[in-house]
Design a protein around this motif. Structure first.
Motif, PDB file in Angstrom:
ATOM      1  N   ILE B   8       0.847  -1.212   0.000  1.00  0.00           N
ATOM      2  CA  ILE B   8       0.000   0.000   0.000  1.00  0.00           C
ATOM      3  C   ILE B   8       0.876   1.254   0.000  1.00  0.00           C
ATOM      4  O   ILE B   8       0.588   2.229  -0.716  1.00  0.00           O
ATOM      5  CB  ILE B   8      -0.945  -0.033   1.216  1.00  0.00           C
ATOM      6  CG1 ILE B   8      -1.984  -1.136   1.025  1.00  0.00           C
ATOM      7  CG2 ILE B   8      -1.631   1.314   1.417  1.00  0.00           C
ATOM      8  CD1 ILE B   8      -2.809  -1.448   2.252  1.00  0.00           C
ATOM      9  N   LYS B  11       2.260   1.737  -3.502  1.00  0.00           N
ATOM     10  CA  LYS B  11       1.203   2.216  -4.412  1.00  0.00           C
ATOM     11  C   LYS B  11       0.918   3.695  -4.184  1.00  0.00           C
ATOM     12  O   LYS B  11       0.819   4.482  -5.138  1.00  0.00           O
ATOM     13  CB  LYS B  11      -0.059   1.371  -4.181  1.00  0.00           C
ATOM     14  CG  LYS B  11      -1.218   1.629  -5.132  1.00  0.00           C
ATOM     15  CD  LYS B  11      -2.154   2.714  -4.700  1.00  0.00           C
ATOM     16  CE  LYS B  11      -2.897   2.368  -3.431  1.00  0.00           C
ATOM     17  NZ  LYS B  11      -3.775   3.479  -2.989  1.00  0.00           N
ATOM     18  N   GLU B 221      -9.715   7.050  -0.503  1.00  0.00           N
ATOM     19  CA  GLU B 221     -10.019   5.654  -0.851  1.00  0.00           C
ATOM     20  C   GLU B 221     -11.511   5.379  -0.644  1.00  0.00           C
ATOM     21  O   GLU B 221     -12.142   4.675  -1.435  1.00  0.00           O
ATOM     22  CB  GLU B 221      -9.210   4.685   0.025  1.00  0.00           C
ATOM     23  CG  GLU B 221      -7.703   4.779  -0.136  1.00  0.00           C
ATOM     24  CD  GLU B 221      -7.136   3.850  -1.194  1.00  0.00           C
ATOM     25  OE1 GLU B 221      -7.928   3.254  -1.936  1.00  0.00           O
ATOM     26  OE2 GLU B 221      -5.894   3.754  -1.281  1.00  0.00           O
ATOM     27  N   ASN B 224     -13.470   7.415  -3.351  1.00  0.00           N
ATOM     28  CA  ASN B 224     -13.259   6.920  -4.716  1.00  0.00           C
ATOM     29  C   ASN B 224     -13.745   5.490  -4.898  1.00  0.00           C
ATOM     30  O   ASN B 224     -13.639   4.938  -5.987  1.00  0.00           O
ATOM     31  CB  ASN B 224     -11.778   7.000  -5.090  1.00  0.00           C
ATOM     32  CG  ASN B 224     -11.296   8.440  -5.141  1.00  0.00           C
ATOM     33  OD1 ASN B 224     -12.101   9.353  -5.279  1.00  0.00           O
ATOM     34  ND2 ASN B 224     -10.006   8.638  -5.021  1.00  0.00           N
ATOM     35  N   GLY B 225     -14.226   4.869  -3.840  1.00  0.00           N
ATOM     36  CA  GLY B 225     -14.801   3.528  -3.956  1.00  0.00           C
ATOM     37  C   GLY B 225     -13.795   2.401  -3.847  1.00  0.00           C
ATOM     38  O   GLY B 225     -14.166   1.229  -3.958  1.00  0.00           O
ATOM     39  N   THR B 226     -12.514   2.718  -3.648  1.00  0.00           N
ATOM     40  CA  THR B 226     -11.509   1.655  -3.568  1.00  0.00           C
ATOM     41  C   THR B 226     -11.371   1.076  -2.155  1.00  0.00           C
ATOM     42  O   THR B 226     -10.780   0.010  -1.997  1.00  0.00           O
ATOM     43  CB  THR B 226     -10.131   2.169  -4.042  1.00  0.00           C
ATOM     44  OG1 THR B 226      -9.911   3.462  -3.490  1.00  0.00           O
ATOM     45  CG2 THR B 226     -10.070   2.243  -5.547  1.00  0.00           C
ATOM     46  N   PRO B 228     -13.661  -0.361  -0.212  1.00  0.00           N
ATOM     47  CA  PRO B 228     -14.225  -1.713  -0.101  1.00  0.00           C
ATOM     48  C   PRO B 228     -13.292  -2.784  -0.656  1.00  0.00           C
ATOM     49  O   PRO B 228     -13.219  -3.887  -0.114  1.00  0.00           O
ATOM     50  CB  PRO B 228     -15.515  -1.620  -0.925  1.00  0.00           C
ATOM     51  CG  PRO B 228     -15.895  -0.190  -0.879  1.00  0.00           C
ATOM     52  CD  PRO B 228     -14.605   0.572  -0.866  1.00  0.00           C
ATOM     53  N   ARG B 229     -12.590  -2.451  -1.735  1.00  0.00           N
ATOM     54  CA  ARG B 229     -11.666  -3.435  -2.325  1.00  0.00           C
ATOM     55  C   ARG B 229     -10.537  -3.752  -1.352  1.00  0.00           C
ATOM     56  O   ARG B 229     -10.088  -4.897  -1.261  1.00  0.00           O
ATOM     57  CB  ARG B 229     -11.054  -2.874  -3.616  1.00  0.00           C
ATOM     58  CG  ARG B 229     -11.910  -3.105  -4.835  1.00  0.00           C
ATOM     59  CD  ARG B 229     -11.118  -3.917  -5.881  1.00  0.00           C
ATOM     60  NE  ARG B 229     -11.992  -4.658  -6.752  1.00  0.00           N
ATOM     61  CZ  ARG B 229     -12.487  -4.201  -7.889  1.00  0.00           C
ATOM     62  NH1 ARG B 229     -12.211  -2.988  -8.271  1.00  0.00           N
ATOM     63  NH2 ARG B 229     -13.266  -4.961  -8.632  1.00  0.00           N
ATOM     64  N   LEU B 230     -10.046  -2.717  -0.639  1.00  0.00           N
ATOM     65  CA  LEU B 230      -8.973  -2.951   0.332  1.00  0.00           C
ATOM     66  C   LEU B 230      -9.506  -3.753   1.516  1.00  0.00           C
ATOM     67  O   LEU B 230      -8.840  -4.654   2.032  1.00  0.00           O
ATOM     68  CB  LEU B 230      -8.406  -1.613   0.837  1.00  0.00           C
ATOM     69  CG  LEU B 230      -7.717  -0.720  -0.205  1.00  0.00           C
ATOM     70  CD1 LEU B 230      -7.232   0.571   0.455  1.00  0.00           C
ATOM     71  CD2 LEU B 230      -6.543  -1.443  -0.841  1.00  0.00           C
ATOM     72  N   LEU B 231     -10.734  -3.416   1.945  1.00  0.00           N
ATOM     73  CA  LEU B 231     -11.287  -4.074   3.133  1.00  0.00           C
ATOM     74  C   LEU B 231     -11.678  -5.518   2.868  1.00  0.00           C
ATOM     75  O   LEU B 231     -11.707  -6.337   3.785  1.00  0.00           O
ATOM     76  CB  LEU B 231     -12.501  -3.285   3.637  1.00  0.00           C
ATOM     77  CG  LEU B 231     -12.198  -1.904   4.219  1.00  0.00           C
ATOM     78  CD1 LEU B 231     -13.489  -1.172   4.561  1.00  0.00           C
ATOM     79  CD2 LEU B 231     -11.332  -2.027   5.464  1.00  0.00           C
ATOM     80  N   HIS B 389     -15.921   1.024   5.764  1.00  0.00           N
ATOM     81  CA  HIS B 389     -16.551   0.742   4.479  1.00  0.00           C
ATOM     82  C   HIS B 389     -17.153   2.013   3.878  1.00  0.00           C
ATOM     83  O   HIS B 389     -16.930   2.343   2.716  1.00  0.00           O
ATOM     84  CB  HIS B 389     -17.606  -0.343   4.705  1.00  0.00           C
ATOM     85  CG  HIS B 389     -18.440  -0.662   3.510  1.00  0.00           C
ATOM     86  ND1 HIS B 389     -17.989  -0.517   2.222  1.00  0.00           N
ATOM     87  CD2 HIS B 389     -19.710  -1.129   3.410  1.00  0.00           C
ATOM     88  CE1 HIS B 389     -18.950  -0.885   1.372  1.00  0.00           C
ATOM     89  NE2 HIS B 389     -19.986  -1.249   2.064  1.00  0.00           N
TER      90      HIS B 389
END
Lengths: 312, 390
Positions: B8, B11, B221, B224-226, B228-231, B389
């Motif tokens: 992370i 990135k 995050e 931008n909706g990302t 949930p992907r991380l969680l 979330h």
């Protein structure tokens, strides 16, 4: 059941006085595509948020590939791929970098580069793999959004209304991809409020309304719930809601729902109900522009079970 | 956890270095501002006062010699340049054409008149177009006249009490050292030159803006909706938090170190010893992370967090002395400034610039880390609200 990938039993989520999800139970086997069909606010997203480990549930359990899912259960999460409804990609990274980043989070090392190339090929972005995604079209971003969910070869792929706001061409490409995944043996949980998508993709469908699954089965099973009924779709000259009550009261009409100038009617017999329906419309000062008569579909099932249209 | 956090961090850093606005705010703007301030304000504020005067000595006696000696001392201190001229007309001419701010006319018989206790006069011709120089010139003559009068009073008193040699008494009194003498001294020890002050002040001020990018990226995050992907990935929420904080620390350190090196090489700023500077920067970046994290946990979105952070950072920057030295003010302002990490950073850099050792810097570093611990604890305690979330 053998090869069960997801087993939900009694899932419940409460926000204060609001019971958002109550006693949701269903299972998905490997290679099966399960549709969670319901209108906006029915509880679809809350249900998949618990299944994906984004939300802790207030009751019941969800087991993914043998592991109970919670917000902290890394083993269960490793078996899940999530495709959120909203785009979840990094605009200042390329498609390849997005895929590599999420692949690393799933612990992929030696096979990562090869898998990234495979995914880029599947979502048809190989030629634009090294461009920043902020330069992509909406459809390309949608394809990458799905590709990221697949990067770690999940046992269960969860797609949360992936076609909302998507142009018809991209939508068709997404549906073809989902069909292919089911055929390849992946368990797919697909939420939508588009009846046509559920009918096309899903082996089984759970109809969810007000937080509860009110019916479940194959399309044939669900349509059988409606019985030998006909479905009438009328396009009127004005607000159809003014005739909703009078049409519902007609003998032989099971249910009636208005949305704008459209009137959906489920009746025992279209031929006997139609004249009286047209008469009721004319009495209300409206004209009938067109009439369609069809066999019951999932829309009719939902209307029959809830008295509401899916898109309400 | 380490691997995911590192992924992370990597990135976030890649995104940050591709974001031109972030690089502008982290390096280009502060460096440019430090240069501009140094070029525009530095010469004015660093320039010491000096003025030119002219002296026409028609006396040639002991009093005139004493006056010349006084001016020579002040000239040696760098406050005046003295021009001896041959005639009164020449002296007045220099004033008229603004070549000097004041001219002193010592008339013939001045020393004899003073010794005889008669009325004596030194004429000061001042240039009204050089008010400061002419006031200084007049004040110098006033001071000399006061001293002469004091000597004359001493001689008169001695004669009244029984002295019998006025000339010897006068010489003896004049030879006594003045109770107060003019001295010029530069402040030794602590003190910024203005290049260093602007370099460190701007760096400290922008450090808090630079660091907020990392912390606010957690909110980004989510928006931008990302998130949930991380969680939903098989990593802990702590990994996400650590990855973000490390990225924040690296960006803060890198940008401030670049400013340190650039201002040292290009502006001649003297930040002090490398180890001390690195320690101060690291402590400052940690405090900045604590501050921005604490703010971020209370904000509803990145925009609100950015606005609140900007407000707090500007207020702290002013109070903490990043724009002007708070050592020049006193009272409540001085006390309030000490409750900002900015003050202690500037204090630390001031000591470091003066060549003080690490032991002397430790109180400043301790104060900065105290801010980091208090604010960071608030941030970490509320971090579960940050990594969520929705």
């Amino acid at each position: 059941m053998t090869d069960v990938v997801l087993e939900c039993s009694g899932l419940r989520k409460v926000y204060g006085d609001l019971v958002a999800v109550d006693d949701v139970r269903f299972s998905i086997a490997a290679g099966e595509t399960y549709g969670l069909l319901g209108p906006n606010g029915a509880g679809k997203t809350t249900t998949i948020s618990m299944i994906a480990g984004l939300l802790d549930n207030d009751g019941g359990t969800a087991i993914v590939s043998g592991n109970v899912i919670t917000t902290k259960s890394t083993a269960a999460k490793a078996a899940i791929g999530l495709v959120p409804q909203d785009l979840a990609i990094y605009p200042d990274l390329t498609a390849r970098e997005n895929l590599r980043f999420f692949g690393k989070l799933y612990g992929m090392k030696t096979t990562l580069n090869q898998r990234v190339d495979e995914i880029l090929d599947i979502i048809e972005l190989s030629d634009r793999a090294d461009d920043l995604t902020k330069e992509y079209s909406g459809g390309m971003k949608r394809r990458l959004n799905i590709g990221i969910g697949l990067i770690h070869r999940p046992d269960l792929l969860i797609l949360d209304e992936p076609t909302v706001g998507v142009d018809p061409q991209s939508r068709n490409a997404i549906l073809e991809n989902v069909e292919r995944l089911g055929a390849e043996g992946m368990a797919v949980l697909y939420t939508t409020h588009y009846m046509e998508e559920a009918e096309r993709l899903c082996d089984r469908v759970g109809i969810i309304d007000e937080g509860s699954i009110i019916a479940e089965g194959t399309r044939r099973d669900l349509v059988a719930l409606v019985g030998e009924r006909d479905r009438l779709h009328l396009d009127l000259s004005g607000d159809a809601s003014v005739v909703e009550d009078s049409v519902s009261a007609i003998d032989g009409v099971d249910s009636c729902s208005a949305a704008g100038s459209a009137l959906e009617v489920v009746a025992v017999s279209a031929s006997s109900a139609l004249p009286e329906v047209i008469l009721a419309v004319n009495d209300a000062g409206l004209d009938v522009h067109s009439v369609q008569i069809s066999e019951p579909d999932l829309e009719s099932v939902f209307l029959h079970l809830t008295g509401k249209a899916l898109r309400e | 956890m380490t691997g995911a956090a590192f992924t992370i961090t990597a990135k976030d850093l890649k995104e940050r270095f591709r974001d031109r606005s972030a690089i502008m705010l982290a390096v280009v703007v502060p460096l440019g501002l430090a240069f501009i301030l140094n070029l525009t304000l530095g010469p004015v504020t660093e320039q010491s006062f000096s003025t030119e005067v002219a002296v026409r000595d028609a006396d040639g006696g002991a009093i005139a010699a004493g006056f010349d000696e006084m001016l020579a001392d002040i000239e040696a201190a760098g406050f005046v340049d003295v021009n001896d001229v041959a005639t009164e007309a020449e002296a007045r001419g220099l004033v008229d054409d603004h070549s000097v701010s004041a001219a002193y006319l010592l008339p013939e018989g001045l020393s004899e008149a003073v010794a005889a206790n008669e009325e004596a006069e030194i004429v000061v011709v001042a240039d009204p177009d050089q008010p400061i120089g002419s006031q200084v010139g007049t004040a110098l003559a006033d001071g000399f006249a006061w001293e002469v009068n004091a000597v004359r009073l001493s001689v008169g008193t001695a004669l009244t009490l029984g002295g019998d040699d006025p000339a010897a008494l006068f010489v003896a009194a004049a030879d006594e050292p003045s109770p107060i003498s003019l001295a010029s001294a530069t402040t030794e020890g602590r003190g910024f030159d203005f290049s260093t002050f602007y370099a460190t002040g701007i760096a400290v001020f922008f450090m808090f803006f630079t660091v907020q990018f990392g912390v606010l990226s957690i909110i980004d995050e989510r928006e931008n909706g990302t998130m949930p992907r991380l969680l939903v990935a098989p990593i802990s929420r702590q990994s996400i938090l650590i990855g973000k904080l490390v990225a924040s620390f690296v960006v803060g350190m890198a940008s401030t170190v670049v400013l340190w090196l650039a201002t040292t090489l290009l502006m001649g700023a003297e930040w002090g010893g490398s180890l001390i500077v690195i320690l101060l920067i690291a402590a400052g970046v940690t405090a900045a992370m604590g501050l921005t994290a604490a703010i971020a946990t209370f904000a509803k979105n990145a925009e609100q967090a950015g606005a609140i952070t900007a407000f707090v950072v500007v207020v702290f920057g002013v109070l903490g002395g990043t724009f002007f030295p708070v050592s020049r003010v006193s009272g409540a302002f001085s006390a309030i400034s000490r409750v900002t990490p900015h003050f202690w950073l500037m204090e630390g850099f001031q000591r470091s610039s003066a060549g003080e050792g690490i032991v002397d810097i430790l109180p400043a570093i301790g104060a900065i880390l105290a801010f980091a611990i208090v604010l960071g604890s608030i941030g970490l305690f509320r971090a579960r609200d940050l990594v969520r979330h929705q």
